[in-house]
Design an enzyme around this catalytic site. Structure first.
Site, PDB file in Angstrom:
ATOM      1  N   GLU A  71       0.827  -1.210   0.000  1.00  0.00           N
ATOM      2  CA  GLU A  71       0.000   0.000   0.000  1.00  0.00           C
ATOM      3  C   GLU A  71       0.853   1.248   0.000  1.00  0.00           C
ATOM      4  O   GLU A  71       0.504   2.254  -0.606  1.00  0.00           O
ATOM      5  CB  GLU A  71      -0.942   0.020   1.205  1.00  0.00           C
ATOM      6  CG  GLU A  71      -1.776   1.312   1.209  1.00  0.00           C
ATOM      7  CD  GLU A  71      -2.856   1.356   2.262  1.00  0.00           C
ATOM      8  OE1 GLU A  71      -2.802   0.567   3.214  1.00  0.00           O
ATOM      9  OE2 GLU A  71      -3.768   2.193   2.125  1.00  0.00           O
ATOM     10  N   ASP A  89      -0.684  -4.877   3.167  1.00  0.00           N
ATOM     11  CA  ASP A  89      -1.210  -3.663   3.799  1.00  0.00           C
ATOM     12  C   ASP A  89      -0.600  -3.624   5.192  1.00  0.00           C
ATOM     13  O   ASP A  89      -1.063  -4.342   6.082  1.00  0.00           O
ATOM     14  CB  ASP A  89      -2.744  -3.687   3.846  1.00  0.00           C
ATOM     15  CG  ASP A  89      -3.300  -2.311   4.205  1.00  0.00           C
ATOM     16  OD1 ASP A  89      -4.480  -2.049   3.900  1.00  0.00           O
ATOM     17  OD2 ASP A  89      -2.551  -1.498   4.792  1.00  0.00           O
ATOM     18  N   ILE A  91      -0.631  -1.543   7.656  1.00  0.00           N
ATOM     19  CA  ILE A  91      -1.650  -1.248   8.676  1.00  0.00           C
ATOM     20  C   ILE A  91      -2.981  -1.055   7.949  1.00  0.00           C
ATOM     21  O   ILE A  91      -3.193  -0.025   7.292  1.00  0.00           O
ATOM     22  CB  ILE A  91      -1.347   0.033   9.489  1.00  0.00           C
ATOM     23  CG1 ILE A  91       0.044   0.006  10.127  1.00  0.00           C
ATOM     24  CG2 ILE A  91      -2.423   0.204  10.582  1.00  0.00           C
ATOM     25  CD1 ILE A  91       0.405   1.287  10.881  1.00  0.00           C
ATOM     26  N   ASP A  92      -3.840  -2.057   8.011  1.00  0.00           N
ATOM     27  CA  ASP A  92      -5.179  -1.875   7.450  1.00  0.00           C
ATOM     28  C   ASP A  92      -6.049  -1.344   8.599  1.00  0.00           C
ATOM     29  O   ASP A  92      -6.170  -1.997   9.629  1.00  0.00           O
ATOM     30  CB  ASP A  92      -5.717  -3.197   6.910  1.00  0.00           C
ATOM     31  CG  ASP A  92      -7.021  -2.987   6.200  1.00  0.00           C
ATOM     32  OD1 ASP A  92      -7.107  -2.055   5.364  1.00  0.00           O
ATOM     33  OD2 ASP A  92      -7.990  -3.700   6.485  1.00  0.00           O
ATOM     34  N   THR A  94      -5.686   2.292   9.161  1.00  0.00           N
ATOM     35  CA  THR A  94      -4.689   3.291   9.593  1.00  0.00           C
ATOM     36  C   THR A  94      -5.288   4.342  10.510  1.00  0.00           C
ATOM     37  O   THR A  94      -4.674   4.718  11.518  1.00  0.00           O
ATOM     38  CB  THR A  94      -4.064   3.977   8.355  1.00  0.00           C
ATOM     39  OG1 THR A  94      -3.292   3.026   7.624  1.00  0.00           O
ATOM     40  CG2 THR A  94      -3.180   5.141   8.751  1.00  0.00           C
ATOM     41  N   ASP A 220      -6.061  -4.554   0.456  1.00  0.00           N
ATOM     42  CA  ASP A 220      -7.146  -4.631   1.446  1.00  0.00           C
ATOM     43  C   ASP A 220      -7.758  -6.031   1.493  1.00  0.00           C
ATOM     44  O   ASP A 220      -8.225  -6.475   2.532  1.00  0.00           O
ATOM     45  CB  ASP A 220      -8.267  -3.635   1.094  1.00  0.00           C
ATOM     46  CG  ASP A 220      -7.861  -2.180   1.246  1.00  0.00           C
ATOM     47  OD1 ASP A 220      -8.165  -1.385   0.340  1.00  0.00           O
ATOM     48  OD2 ASP A 220      -7.229  -1.838   2.264  1.00  0.00           O
TER      49      ASP A 220
END
Ligand code: LIP
Length: 271
Positions: A71, A89, A91-92, A94, A220
């Site tokens: 990402e 990702d 940190i999905d 954020t 995601d």
């Protein structure tokens, strides 16, 4: 050969998710530096970038010819790329991480020859790591205790607990809100928790009956989509499309078509 490769990729992905979790939890700064991306409320923090660097380096240390789609921009293919790509990702969720809200996750999907074979979604503040290997089932580790994942079954839309999410652009949110206003009257209820990868895992765990969202990216859903299908659920776009277009759906197998038809109808009205 594929099975042993997938097993080694899963072991590496789980170990990397663990070390990344330790960084994000133990090194979370009180005053976190951040930048805006697509809009002033679409954040990327210093920790998103640090986590992605850590994940990429951990993979490169062991598998230097693998490719990446991250990402936060990691996509430089190596000179002699292998048949393995890591879809990350870091940190999905954020915004949740930025607010120290616990519903966020590290999402690592691993493709072999273009097909997702391994998915790991780690939610450290919730003490859970969800994972799946193609053809090997889906599981969750909760404080180290392993449990097999299975979606719900049955349920009509009127009795379904749904989840969704919103983009960062005001015009898109207006459309998403209008569709939600109709959906919330039809379904049992709708949750909006802020991390797509975890929403997929919650469908896999039977904590949600279905999830839909407009505008997701491969990072995601790469890991979460495998976790859903290995837990007996279905994923896809609208009207029979595959994941990867504008819309992403995940649901238990009995409910998928009904959710697909409803979101398809409402999307034509509002998008
Ligand atoms: C988030 C998604 C979530 C969506 C948010 C955001 P991020 O990803 O996981 O489902 O509703 O708007 O896109 O940006 O935190 O990686």
């Amino acid at each position: 050969m594929t099975e042993s490769l997938n097993q080694s990729l899963l072991a590496l992905a789980l170990d990397i998710a663990k070390s990344t979790s330790e960084i994000l939890v133990n090194q979370r700064p009180e005053n976190m530096a951040y930048e805006s991306k697509s809009t002033p409320v679409d954040l990327v923090t210093e920790m998103d970038k640090a986590a992605e660097r850590h994940i990429v380096q951990r993979v490169k240390d062991v598998r230097p010819n693998d490719s990446f789609l991250g990402e936060e921009g990691t996509a430089l293919p190596p000179e002699n790329p292998s048949n393995v790509k890591w879809i990350i990702d870091p940190i999905d969720g954020t915004v949740n991480y930025f607010y120290n809200h616990p519903y966020w996750a590290i999402s690592i999907g691993v493709e072999v020859d273009g097909e997702i074979q391994v998915g790991v979604v780690a939610a450290p503040l919730l003490h859970e790591t969800f994972y799946a290997i193609k053809g090997g089932g889906a599981f969750v580790l909760h404080d180290g205790v392993k449990k097999k994942l299975q979606t719900n079954s049955g349920a009509s839309i009127e009795k379904a607990l749904l989840s969704t999410g919103f983009g960062y652009d005001a015009e898109r949110r207006k459309k998403q809100g209008a569709l939600l206003a109709e959906m919330v009257v039809i379904a049992r209820d709708v949750r909006r928790a802020g991390a797509a990868a975890l929403d997929f895992c919650y469908v896999a765990a039977g904590r949600l009956d279905a999830y839909y969202e407009f505008g997701l990216y491969p990072w995601d859903f790469a890991a979460g989509s495998l976790i859903v299908t290995e837990a007996g659920g279905r994923v896809g776009g609208l009207a029979g499309d595959k994941l990867g277009g504008d819309w992403s759906l995940a649901a238990n197998a009995d409910l998928f078509d009904e959710v697909d038809q409803l979101v398809t109808k409402l999307s034509k009205k509002y998008f």
